[in-house]
Scaffold this motif. Structure first.
Motif, PDB file in Angstrom:
ATOM      1  N   GLY A  39     -75.977  15.536  50.148  1.00  0.00           N
ATOM      2  CA  GLY A  39     -75.635  17.232  50.595  1.00  0.00           C
ATOM      3  C   GLY A  39     -75.730  17.642  51.883  1.00  0.00           C
ATOM      4  N   GLN A  40     -76.383  17.198  52.776  1.00  0.00           N
ATOM      5  CA  GLN A  40     -76.860  17.240  54.313  1.00  0.00           C
ATOM      6  C   GLN A  40     -75.924  16.347  55.292  1.00  0.00           C
ATOM      7  OE1 GLN A  40     -80.201  14.085  54.764  1.00  0.00           O
ATOM      8  NE2 GLN A  40     -81.246  15.859  53.032  1.00  0.00           N
ATOM      9  N   VAL A  41     -75.610  17.520  56.183  1.00  0.00           N
ATOM     10  CA  VAL A  41     -75.207  17.514  57.073  1.00  0.00           C
ATOM     11  C   VAL A  41     -75.449  16.088  58.151  1.00  0.00           C
ATOM     12  CG1 VAL A  41     -73.887  18.560  59.008  1.00  0.00           C
ATOM     13  CG2 VAL A  41     -74.660  20.576  57.295  1.00  0.00           C
ATOM     14  N   GLU A  42     -74.162  15.252  58.012  1.00  0.00           N
ATOM     15  CA  GLU A  42     -73.800  14.240  58.914  1.00  0.00           C
ATOM     16  C   GLU A  42     -74.117  14.459  60.609  1.00  0.00           C
ATOM     17  OE1 GLU A  42     -75.841  11.620  57.773  1.00  0.00           O
ATOM     18  OE2 GLU A  42     -74.323  10.810  58.525  1.00  0.00           O
ATOM     19  N   ASN A  43     -72.788  15.007  60.876  1.00  0.00           N
ATOM     20  CA  ASN A  43     -71.910  16.312  61.868  1.00  0.00           C
ATOM     21  C   ASN A  43     -71.065  16.576  61.744  1.00  0.00           C
ATOM     22  OD1 ASN A  43     -71.218  14.909  64.189  1.00  0.00           O
ATOM     23  ND2 ASN A  43     -70.481  13.709  64.261  1.00  0.00           N
ATOM     24  N   PHE A  44     -71.069  17.674  62.626  1.00  0.00           N
ATOM     25  CA  PHE A  44     -70.155  19.084  62.997  1.00  0.00           C
ATOM     26  C   PHE A  44     -69.657  18.858  64.125  1.00  0.00           C
ATOM     27  CE2 PHE A  44     -71.965  21.519  65.611  1.00  0.00           C
ATOM     28  CZ  PHE A  44     -73.578  21.559  65.663  1.00  0.00           C
ATOM     29  N   MET A  68     -67.163  22.174  66.283  1.00  0.00           N
ATOM     30  CA  MET A  68     -66.739  23.738  66.408  1.00  0.00           C
ATOM     31  C   MET A  68     -66.345  23.709  67.646  1.00  0.00           C
ATOM     32  SD  MET A  68     -70.585  25.251  65.967  1.00  0.00           S
ATOM     33  CE  MET A  68     -69.607  27.315  66.304  1.00  0.00           C
ATOM     34  N   ALA A  96     -83.191  32.825  58.591  1.00  0.00           N
ATOM     35  CA  ALA A  96     -81.641  32.891  59.430  1.00  0.00           C
ATOM     36  C   ALA A  96     -81.251  31.143  59.659  1.00  0.00           C
ATOM     37  CB  ALA A  96     -81.594  33.549  60.625  1.00  0.00           C
ATOM     38  N   LEU A  97     -80.566  31.093  59.185  1.00  0.00           N
ATOM     39  CA  LEU A  97     -79.838  29.509  59.131  1.00  0.00           C
ATOM     40  C   LEU A  97     -78.057  29.004  59.533  1.00  0.00           C
ATOM     41  CD1 LEU A  97     -81.591  28.005  55.886  1.00  0.00           C
ATOM     42  CD2 LEU A  97     -81.827  26.969  58.332  1.00  0.00           C
ATOM     43  N   THR A  98     -77.985  28.685  60.715  1.00  0.00           N
ATOM     44  CA  THR A  98     -76.485  28.784  60.753  1.00  0.00           C
ATOM     45  C   THR A  98     -75.466  28.073  59.307  1.00  0.00           C
ATOM     46  OG1 THR A  98     -76.792  26.334  61.450  1.00  0.00           O
ATOM     47  CG2 THR A  98     -77.307  27.608  63.229  1.00  0.00           C
ATOM     48  N   GLU A  99     -74.255  28.783  60.385  1.00  0.00           N
ATOM     49  CA  GLU A  99     -72.977  28.407  59.079  1.00  0.00           C
ATOM     50  C   GLU A  99     -72.950  26.794  58.830  1.00  0.00           C
ATOM     51  OE1 GLU A  99     -73.628  30.165  62.184  1.00  0.00           O
ATOM     52  OE2 GLU A  99     -71.529  30.611  62.242  1.00  0.00           O
ATOM     53  N   ILE A 100     -72.970  26.310  59.942  1.00  0.00           N
ATOM     54  CA  ILE A 100     -73.300  24.840  59.348  1.00  0.00           C
ATOM     55  C   ILE A 100     -73.775  24.505  58.137  1.00  0.00           C
ATOM     56  CG2 ILE A 100     -73.373  22.215  60.263  1.00  0.00           C
ATOM     57  CD1 ILE A 100     -72.806  24.980  63.191  1.00  0.00           C
ATOM     58  N   ILE A 101     -75.019  24.296  58.178  1.00  0.00           N
ATOM     59  CA  ILE A 101     -75.839  23.807  57.531  1.00  0.00           C
ATOM     60  C   ILE A 101     -75.357  24.856  55.289  1.00  0.00           C
ATOM     61  CG2 ILE A 101     -78.056  25.454  57.786  1.00  0.00           C
ATOM     62  CD1 ILE A 101     -79.095  22.437  57.271  1.00  0.00           C
ATOM     63  N   LYS A 114     -62.340  14.319  65.178  1.00  0.00           N
ATOM     64  CA  LYS A 114     -63.696  13.729  66.127  1.00  0.00           C
ATOM     65  C   LYS A 114     -64.429  13.277  64.840  1.00  0.00           C
ATOM     66  CE  LYS A 114     -64.528  16.597  70.089  1.00  0.00           C
ATOM     67  NZ  LYS A 114     -64.360  17.871  70.778  1.00  0.00           N
ATOM     68  N   THR A 164     -75.626  28.857  68.293  1.00  0.00           N
ATOM     69  CA  THR A 164     -75.262  28.180  66.927  1.00  0.00           C
ATOM     70  C   THR A 164     -75.060  26.689  67.192  1.00  0.00           C
ATOM     71  OG1 THR A 164     -73.878  30.027  66.408  1.00  0.00           O
ATOM     72  CG2 THR A 164     -73.539  28.195  65.355  1.00  0.00           C
ATOM     73  N   ARG A 165     -74.581  25.493  68.082  1.00  0.00           N
ATOM     74  CA  ARG A 165     -74.972  24.399  68.381  1.00  0.00           C
ATOM     75  C   ARG A 165     -75.967  24.205  67.867  1.00  0.00           C
ATOM     76  NH1 ARG A 165     -70.247  25.640  70.277  1.00  0.00           N
ATOM     77  NH2 ARG A 165     -68.229  23.742  70.373  1.00  0.00           N
ATOM     78  N   ALA A 222     -77.651  24.525  65.260  1.00  0.00           N
ATOM     79  CA  ALA A 222     -77.124  23.612  63.530  1.00  0.00           C
ATOM     80  C   ALA A 222     -77.664  22.104  64.384  1.00  0.00           C
ATOM     81  CB  ALA A 222     -75.681  23.656  63.841  1.00  0.00           C
ATOM     82  N   ARG A 265     -74.678   7.136  68.368  1.00  0.00           N
ATOM     83  CA  ARG A 265     -74.558   7.133  67.448  1.00  0.00           C
ATOM     84  C   ARG A 265     -74.436   6.020  66.310  1.00  0.00           C
ATOM     85  NH1 ARG A 265     -70.963  12.329  67.886  1.00  0.00           N
ATOM     86  NH2 ARG A 265     -72.248  13.975  66.704  1.00  0.00           N
ATOM     87  N   GLN A 277     -83.372  18.531  58.633  1.00  0.00           N
ATOM     88  CA  GLN A 277     -82.832  17.934  57.449  1.00  0.00           C
ATOM     89  C   GLN A 277     -83.529  16.617  57.132  1.00  0.00           C
ATOM     90  OE1 GLN A 277     -79.401  18.282  56.351  1.00  0.00           O
ATOM     91  NE2 GLN A 277     -79.727  19.842  54.841  1.00  0.00           N
ATOM     92  N   ARG A 278     -83.110  15.521  58.173  1.00  0.00           N
ATOM     93  CA  ARG A 278     -83.531  14.117  58.452  1.00  0.00           C
ATOM     94  C   ARG A 278     -84.761  13.848  58.512  1.00  0.00           C
ATOM     95  NH1 ARG A 278     -78.802  10.749  61.893  1.00  0.00           N
ATOM     96  NH2 ARG A 278     -77.193  12.213  61.290  1.00  0.00           N
ATOM     97  N   GLU A 313     -81.485  21.733  62.212  1.00  0.00           N
ATOM     98  CA  GLU A 313     -81.496  22.023  61.212  1.00  0.00           C
ATOM     99  C   GLU A 313     -80.705  20.300  60.876  1.00  0.00           C
ATOM    100  OE1 GLU A 313     -78.741  25.523  60.615  1.00  0.00           O
ATOM    101  OE2 GLU A 313     -80.029  26.786  60.768  1.00  0.00           O
ATOM    102  N   ILE A 314     -79.794  19.527  61.438  1.00  0.00           N
ATOM    103  CA  ILE A 314     -79.829  18.843  60.677  1.00  0.00           C
ATOM    104  C   ILE A 314     -80.994  17.865  60.864  1.00  0.00           C
ATOM    105  CG2 ILE A 314     -78.537  16.391  61.750  1.00  0.00           C
ATOM    106  CD1 ILE A 314     -76.156  18.643  62.244  1.00  0.00           C
TER     107      ILE A 314
END
Lengths: 262, 409
Positions: free
Chosen positions: A121-126, A128, A83-88, A210, B395-396, B399, B368, B406-407, B402-403
């Motif tokens: 393609g990696q998530v840098e920041n998000f 919500m 299970a992974l989050t919607e963000i990734i 943001k 979820t936060r 995620a 950052r 990934q890094r 996961e980041i």
């Protein structure tokens, strides 16, 4: 298990608060997708959407060596390998569709998010939305109901406004009573709807600002199907949003891509 | 590996600390029978003069943390709102005010105070909160005003706060009808200094990889440096805890099994969700190795002169983490990221604690820019569970992890 064999099919299942989406990929290409309403039972929705998808693609479960689930109901898909989050997943999905994409705006039923991708393609920041439903699909759904308009017609109505109104309340509940008084004041439906779109777009734009969203930006999630909302967001952000087919299934597509890498 | 079994990972000193805290609260509860006085004091207030005067210090904020951890916060917050207090008011203040009336919480209410000591180095809310309690209990209130040191500790601030220390002592002499014992004060000051040094050393042990304890443990072990600072009990306890941590490092016992990622926590804990959060992070092989909160009780030690505690106390109590400028706070966060080799920063935007949560967006940006590590902000409250939305926070965090994965992978 070696999942990297050629010819293998991978699945992604995205259980959102309103709809459940599933996608299959094969040889790095999209094979099929399917969408149903989540309803009250997310466990059952996961099974149902996956079975319907397999039927559509004329394959069976054993042809799928890896499945990734995502979305709010990601933990209720017991047959998923991970299970992974919607963000990734939205990040991966958008990058799969178009590797040029650096920004994503995903507006779903329960939440909206802005995502920044790097060149890999990696998530840098998000970012919500917080606990508030303003600026989500649910907000639009509540308003559509108050206006007695089908949700999928909301977009066209909004685009036909001649004098868009302004909704000043941020809160969904208060905005609804504001809309009801506009209806009572015999305002044109199109103009009210344009105001609703702008109000929701303003909330989503905050998320994009943001994280200092970078172009090109893709819009994903069910709300991307609403042309009025896309236009309102483009105006707010001062940029063009890329909306592809399967925007709603983008999270499920990303999940399938990530399944192929397990 | 030896640290696979949860029993092996348990910190043995925890039992000792529970016993000490029980004795401490029993002493406070029975103070009247034993002809001792009780002073309520804010968490960042100078407690050493109270200890020197043999007054039992009681901390409504420590009590608030206990209420939160026992998941009794919601009812007490609602009670305060029934009384007319806003839901935007700090949940420590709300639970303390309503607890005084209903005698609720895990202790059935705190022992009634003979006096109140309020130092505004932690926030401005305490001023009105302590005024309310002074009226309710009809007891004298001493307010120690510590101006915010945006950039520096100016000579004007130094004079202003130092003068108030004398007024504080005069207040205590009036209300105990006893002379202040300066020799005893010097001894108490030394003990407070030593305990803070030891607490800092305990916190420093988590720089080791893997970390022998997590911030969740620090949140627990913090209680003594807050409540029993200035006593031999605190010094002895932290010496023992330090030994245990060093022992764990030597034998390779970590708090999180298979620790892969190291995180820094900012702001107060979410007291009613410690277990959930701890399991959430350890499920990702992540250990919260340090936090900005528990180090606040030793962060200003560099301004303390153990041989001249009374004079240096003014500066040390004024220059604590919550009473300095945002740039300086960010510098401390950056130092901690480096020292503990953190892979990410978790910020709790705490509805209750305005001075802690104000400035977090700037600190986030600075971190950052200067480190490029991922930063996450979760919105909650330290005691009021109505501000905690599990699926959104989950979820936060997922995620965010996961980041980081990934890094790093």
């Amino acid at each position: 298990m070696n999942n990297k064999e050629r010819g293998s099919i991978y699945a992604g299942i995205d259980i959102g608060s309103i709809t459940a989406k599933a996608a299959l990929i094969k040889d790095n290409r999209l094979l099929a997708t399917h969408v149903i309403l989540t309803g009250y039972d997310p466990i059952n929705a996961g099974i149902k959407v996956f079975e319907a998808l397999l039927k559509k693609a004329k394959i069976s479960k054993k042809d799928v060596p890896a499945i990734v689930s995502t979305g709010y109901g990601r933990a209720s898909v017991s047959f998923a390998d991970k299970a992974l989050t919607e963000i990734i997943c939205h990040g991966t999905g958008a990058y799969f569709i178009n590797p040029e994409i650096r920004g994503i705006i995903d507006v779903g039923g329960q939440d909206s998010k802005a995502i920044l991708l790097n060149a890999k393609g990696q998530v840098e920041n998000f970012a919500m939305n917080d606990k508030c439903a303003a600026g989500t699909g649910r907000f639009l759904e509540v308003m559509a109901k108050a206006l007695e308009v089908e949700l999928n017609q909301l977009g066209d109505f909004g685009l036909n406004a001649d004098k868009p109104l302004k909704i000043s309340s941020i809160c969904t509940v208060f905005a609804e009573s504001e809309v009801i008084s506009m209806i009572a004041g015999q305002q044109k439906r199109e103009n009210i709807i344009a105001g609703i779109h702008d109000s929701a777009a303003a909330r989503v734009a905050i998320l994009a600002n943001k994280i200092k969203i970078k172009k090109p930006v893709m819009m994903t999630g069910g709300v991307a199907k609403n042309k009025g909302m896309v236009a309102a967001l483009e105006k707010r952000l001062g940029l063009t949003l890329i909306v592809k087919d399967f925007a709603q299934e983008n999270g499920a597509i990303g999940a399938a891509v990530l399944a192929s890498k397990l | 590996m030896s640290d696979k079994l949860p029993e092996k990972r348990k910190i043995k000193s925890a039992k000792k600390m529970r016993d000490i805290m029980t004795t401490y609260y029993l002493d406070a509860m029975t103070a009247k029978q034993n002809n001792r006085q009780v002073a309520w004091i804010t968490s960042g207030g100078p407690v050493e003069p109270l200890v020197a005067m043999d007054i039992i210090p009681v901390y409504p904020e420590n009590h608030g943390a206990m209420i939160g951890a026992s998941k009794m916060g919601e009812d007490l917050c609602i009670k305060a709102e029934d009384m007319g207090y806003s839901s935007d008011l700090c949940s420590y203040a709300r639970t303390d005010i309503s607890c005084s009336i209903v005698k609720g919480g895990p202790l059935g209410g705190l022992p009634e105070p003979d006096m109140l000591i309020c130092c505004n180095n932690i926030c401005g809310t305490v001023l009105k909160w302590y005024e309310i309690q002074a009226r309710y209990y009809n007891v004298p209130l001493f307010i120690l005003d510590t101006p915010i040191c945006h950039t520096q500790y100016s000579p004007e601030i130094a004079r202003y706060v130092r003068t108030q220390m004398d007024e504080y002592i005069a207040f205590l002499e009036t209300n105990t009808k006893k002379k202040f014992d300066y020799d005893k004060m010097a001894r108490v000051g030394k003990l407070a200094y030593t305990a803070q040094l030891l607490w800092q050393k305990v916190l420093n042990t988590t720089a080791h990889k893997p970390s022998p304890m997590s911030a969740f443990d620090a949140f627990f072990f913090l209680a003594l440096i807050v409540t029993l600072r200035g006593t031999q009990i605190a010094v002895d306890f932290y010496r023992q805890l330090l030994q245990e941590m060093e022992q764990r490092i030597q034998t390779g016992i970590s708090m999180v099994p298979d620790e892969k990622y190291r995180l820094l926590w900012d702001n107060l804990p979410v007291w009613y969700r410690l277990k959930w959060l701890s399991e959430k992070f350890s499920g990702h092989n992540a250990c919260l190795v340090a936090d900005t909160y528990t180090s606040a009780w030793c962060g200003a030690i560099k301004y303390t002169d153990e041989n001249n505690f009374l004079d240096s106390m003014a500066e040390a109590y004024t220059r604590i983490y919550l009473n300095i400028g945002v740039d300086q706070m960010a510098d401390q966060v950056l130092d901690m990221i480096k020292f503990y080799d953190a892979d990410g920063l978790v910020m709790h935007s705490n509805r209750s604690c305005k001075p802690y949560s104000f400035g977090q967006m700037d600190i986030m940006r600075i971190v950052r820019e200067k480190t490029n590590i991922p930063v996450i902000m979760i919105e909650a409250d330290m005691v009021d569970p109505r501000s905690f939305s599990q699926s959104q926070i989950e979820t936060r965090i997922d995620a965010f992890m996961e980041i980081i994965k990934q890094r790093n992978d």
